[in-house]
Scaffold this motif. Sequence first.
Motif, PDB file in Angstrom:
ATOM      1  N   LYS A   1       0.942  -0.964   0.117  1.00 40.57           N
ATOM      2  CA  LYS A   1       0.111  -0.058   0.006  1.00 40.57           C
ATOM      3  C   LYS A   1       0.887   1.280   0.045  1.00 40.57           C
ATOM      4  O   LYS A   1       1.935   1.086   0.631  1.00 40.57           O
ATOM      5  CB  LYS A   1      -0.773   0.043   1.248  1.00 40.57           C
ATOM      6  CG  LYS A   1      -1.900  -1.139   1.360  1.00 40.57           C
ATOM      7  CD  LYS A   1      -3.021  -0.939   0.046  1.00 40.57           C
ATOM      8  CE  LYS A   1      -4.056  -2.131   0.400  1.00 40.57           C
ATOM      9  NZ  LYS A   1      -5.210  -1.834  -0.532  1.00 40.57           N
TER      10      LYS A   1
ATOM     11  N   ASP B   1      -2.899   5.298  -2.397  1.00 40.20           N
ATOM     12  CA  ASP B   1      -4.018   4.481  -1.900  1.00 40.20           C
ATOM     13  C   ASP B   1      -5.088   5.311  -0.822  1.00 40.20           C
ATOM     14  O   ASP B   1      -6.199   5.494  -0.951  1.00 40.20           O
ATOM     15  CB  ASP B   1      -3.807   3.066  -1.052  1.00 40.20           C
ATOM     16  CG  ASP B   1      -3.225   2.219  -1.949  1.00 40.20           C
ATOM     17  OD1 ASP B   1      -3.874   1.722  -2.930  1.00 40.20           O
ATOM     18  OD2 ASP B   1      -1.941   1.903  -1.953  1.00 40.20           O
ATOM     19  N   VAL B   2      -4.274   6.138  -0.168  1.00 41.27           N
ATOM     20  CA  VAL B   2      -4.704   7.181   0.782  1.00 41.27           C
ATOM     21  C   VAL B   2      -3.755   8.413   0.811  1.00 41.27           C
ATOM     22  O   VAL B   2      -2.511   8.198   0.601  1.00 41.27           O
ATOM     23  CB  VAL B   2      -4.863   6.677   2.171  1.00 41.27           C
ATOM     24  CG1 VAL B   2      -4.928   7.716   3.282  1.00 41.27           C
ATOM     25  CG2 VAL B   2      -5.903   5.506   2.235  1.00 41.27           C
TER      26      VAL B   2
ATOM     27  N   ASP C   1      -9.321  11.327  -4.750  1.00 40.71           N
ATOM     28  CA  ASP C   1     -10.621  10.775  -4.092  1.00 40.71           C
ATOM     29  C   ASP C   1     -10.842  11.394  -2.891  1.00 40.71           C
ATOM     30  O   ASP C   1     -10.036  11.164  -1.871  1.00 40.71           O
ATOM     31  CB  ASP C   1     -10.741   9.217  -4.113  1.00 40.71           C
ATOM     32  CG  ASP C   1     -12.154   8.829  -3.673  1.00 40.71           C
ATOM     33  OD1 ASP C   1     -12.982   9.739  -3.087  1.00 40.71           O
ATOM     34  OD2 ASP C   1     -12.681   7.667  -3.669  1.00 40.71           O
TER      35      ASP C   1
ATOM     36  N   ASP D   1     -12.898  10.872  -0.240  1.00 35.67           N
ATOM     37  CA  ASP D   1     -13.178  10.034   0.685  1.00 35.67           C
ATOM     38  C   ASP D   1     -11.704   9.406   1.102  1.00 35.67           C
ATOM     39  O   ASP D   1     -11.714   8.637   2.252  1.00 35.67           O
ATOM     40  CB  ASP D   1     -14.009   8.982   0.174  1.00 35.67           C
ATOM     41  CG  ASP D   1     -15.416   9.312   0.180  1.00 35.67           C
ATOM     42  OD1 ASP D   1     -15.628  10.299   0.700  1.00 35.67           O
ATOM     43  OD2 ASP D   1     -16.154   8.464  -0.496  1.00 35.67           O
ATOM     44  N   LYS D   2     -10.741   9.619   0.390  1.00 36.01           N
ATOM     45  CA  LYS D   2      -9.441   8.836   0.884  1.00 36.01           C
ATOM     46  C   LYS D   2      -8.300   9.823   1.079  1.00 36.01           C
ATOM     47  O   LYS D   2      -7.107   9.593   1.233  1.00 36.01           O
ATOM     48  CB  LYS D   2      -8.912   8.038  -0.513  1.00 36.01           C
ATOM     49  CG  LYS D   2      -9.725   6.760  -0.805  1.00 36.01           C
ATOM     50  CD  LYS D   2      -9.109   6.108  -2.018  1.00 36.01           C
ATOM     51  CE  LYS D   2     -10.083   4.939  -2.399  1.00 36.01           C
ATOM     52  NZ  LYS D   2      -9.729   4.164  -3.706  1.00 36.01           N
ATOM     53  N   CYS D   3      -8.782  11.092   1.473  1.00 37.14           N
ATOM     54  CA  CYS D   3      -7.838  12.027   1.755  1.00 37.14           C
ATOM     55  C   CYS D   3      -8.214  12.486   3.324  1.00 37.14           C
ATOM     56  O   CYS D   3      -9.158  13.051   3.308  1.00 37.14           O
ATOM     57  CB  CYS D   3      -7.888  13.496   0.843  1.00 37.14           C
ATOM     58  SG  CYS D   3      -6.720  14.729   1.069  1.00 37.14           S
ATOM     59  N   TYR D   4      -7.423  12.606   4.012  1.00 34.36           N
ATOM     60  CA  TYR D   4      -7.452  12.803   5.733  1.00 34.36           C
ATOM     61  C   TYR D   4      -6.703  14.042   5.827  1.00 34.36           C
ATOM     62  O   TYR D   4      -5.521  14.179   5.693  1.00 34.36           O
ATOM     63  CB  TYR D   4      -7.292  11.594   6.413  1.00 34.36           C
ATOM     64  CG  TYR D   4      -7.822  10.331   6.268  1.00 34.36           C
ATOM     65  CD1 TYR D   4      -8.683  10.087   7.304  1.00 34.36           C
ATOM     66  CD2 TYR D   4      -7.974   9.744   5.064  1.00 34.36           C
ATOM     67  CE1 TYR D   4      -9.587   8.894   7.307  1.00 34.36           C
ATOM     68  CE2 TYR D   4      -8.861   8.542   5.122  1.00 34.36           C
ATOM     69  CZ  TYR D   4      -9.560   7.981   5.829  1.00 34.36           C
ATOM     70  OH  TYR D   4     -10.552   7.121   5.837  1.00 34.36           O
TER      71      TYR D   4
ATOM     72  N   ALA E   1      -6.667   6.941   8.937  1.00 30.49           N
ATOM     73  CA  ALA E   1      -6.124   7.059   7.532  1.00 30.49           C
ATOM     74  C   ALA E   1      -5.581   5.505   7.283  1.00 30.49           C
ATOM     75  O   ALA E   1      -5.806   4.866   6.250  1.00 30.49           O
ATOM     76  CB  ALA E   1      -5.124   7.954   7.141  1.00 30.49           C
TER      77      ALA E   1
ATOM     78  N   ARG F   1      -8.312   2.870   7.039  1.00 30.96           N
ATOM     79  CA  ARG F   1      -8.585   2.788   5.718  1.00 30.96           C
ATOM     80  C   ARG F   1      -7.799   2.090   4.661  1.00 30.96           C
ATOM     81  O   ARG F   1      -8.232   1.157   3.817  1.00 30.96           O
ATOM     82  CB  ARG F   1      -8.856   4.260   5.055  1.00 30.96           C
ATOM     83  CG  ARG F   1      -9.217   4.414   3.641  1.00 30.96           C
ATOM     84  CD  ARG F   1     -10.629   3.953   3.604  1.00 30.96           C
ATOM     85  NE  ARG F   1     -11.383   4.052   2.394  1.00 30.96           N
ATOM     86  CZ  ARG F   1     -11.976   4.931   1.683  1.00 30.96           C
ATOM     87  NH1 ARG F   1     -12.628   5.872   2.737  1.00 30.96           N
ATOM     88  NH2 ARG F   1     -12.523   4.823   0.537  1.00 30.96           N
ATOM     89  N   LEU F   2      -6.556   2.302   4.793  1.00 31.21           N
ATOM     90  CA  LEU F   2      -5.678   1.330   4.003  1.00 31.21           C
ATOM     91  C   LEU F   2      -5.642  -0.181   4.261  1.00 31.21           C
ATOM     92  O   LEU F   2      -5.541  -0.822   3.455  1.00 31.21           O
ATOM     93  CB  LEU F   2      -4.063   1.766   4.330  1.00 31.21           C
ATOM     94  CG  LEU F   2      -3.594   3.136   3.898  1.00 31.21           C
ATOM     95  CD1 LEU F   2      -2.113   3.164   4.629  1.00 31.21           C
ATOM     96  CD2 LEU F   2      -3.394   2.905   2.400  1.00 31.21           C
TER      97      LEU F   2
END
Length: 417
Positions: free
Chosen positions: A127, A166-167, A186, A188-191, A394, A397-398
């Motif tokens: 990842k 991936d994040v 995306d 939803d994948k950015c923290y 985060a 999520r990975l």
Amino acid sequence: MASAGKGQRRVLILVENLPSPFDRRVWQEATTLHANGYQVSIICPTGKGYEARYEEIDGIHIHRYRLPLEAEGAKGYLIEYSMALFHTFRLAWKVHFARGFDVIHACNPPDLLFLIGGFFKLLMGKKFLFDHHDINPELYEAKFGRRDFFYKLMVLFERWSFKTADVSIATNESYKKIAIERGGMDPDKCYVVRSGPKLDRLKVLPPVPALKRGRNYLVGYVGVMGAQEGIDLLLQSAQYLIQTLGRTDVQFGLVGGGTSLEQMKQMAADMGIADYVTFTGRVPDQQLLEMLNTADVCVNPDVANDMNDKSTMNKIMEYMALGKPIVQFDLVEGKVSAQEASLYAQKNDPIDMARKIVELLDDPARRERMGAYGRNRVINELEWEYEAPKLLAAYERLYSANAPLPGAVPPLRKESK
């Protein structure tokens, strides 16, 4: 070296611009992950006081490589980044065979570490997390004053970094907006994980009167001595304050190293204010804390440009954590962080900055009020303990397809003391 326990999550952090554990944000991330059951390895350059090629600190494995120079100019950056990529790739294989890793966590600058993350992702199924510390296209423009082929190349590298990730992690909402709109990330994948200070490091200590060099007041600064940090503007403010306003009762204490340090020392001498400005260079935390705890007012002279307008400066958080009133130029993220803990001078106006400094020096009650506001804001909203759960979210999520989205955070396990 001990191998990871069965099922243990393993992370490899890549950072090029500062050694660990000197880079505070990276070290806070690493120690938080370790405290929550991750095995953490770091690859980074050597630096003053951090010359060992390998050491284990607080259970974190640190592999360092030596860079031949601190870059200035396009040729210097080409050499530095080429050497950094070579050594990082070499050491990543070393970590792979020694302990292994599931995730590559790449901290920019440069925006080239996606080459290593992408390699291991494509060929070995790892990842890739992109930790967006600096907006490099804006940094390039701030350093060189142009949007040319290399600026466009920086934008391309940045986009490829997000496309590979991936994040991703952003240090503030301005950076998240860039990740989504320019990087194609995306949402939803950015923290957003801010660089909140840790109060166990930034301790309020008694002042050291000797640092004022016999004068009544001390104006403090901590940060890099580089082209976009506005040290020349701060020196112009000091010159106006001392020579035009006649305030010979003020000493300036500037903590930090960088490529412009000697140039700034010479500038202070040429202006006739060298006796009123203390340049410490890079110093241990204890000396930094002594300077800032002694300061009556702290300053952030970062030049008003696209880079600094969108960036959250660690120095602002550190000033607030120590209860210091601040003067800075009128920048978007500077205001988001400091709010009522700061006065805001007109953009890139050293005379207005000088007047704002004097305004605070002559009003001790206001200084105390602003300092208390800033410290309370750190304690109740901005300290690292509020950001660490977002980092862990985060990572969840990975590792999990059903992990919480950026608004939700898992519980944080406190680090053992």
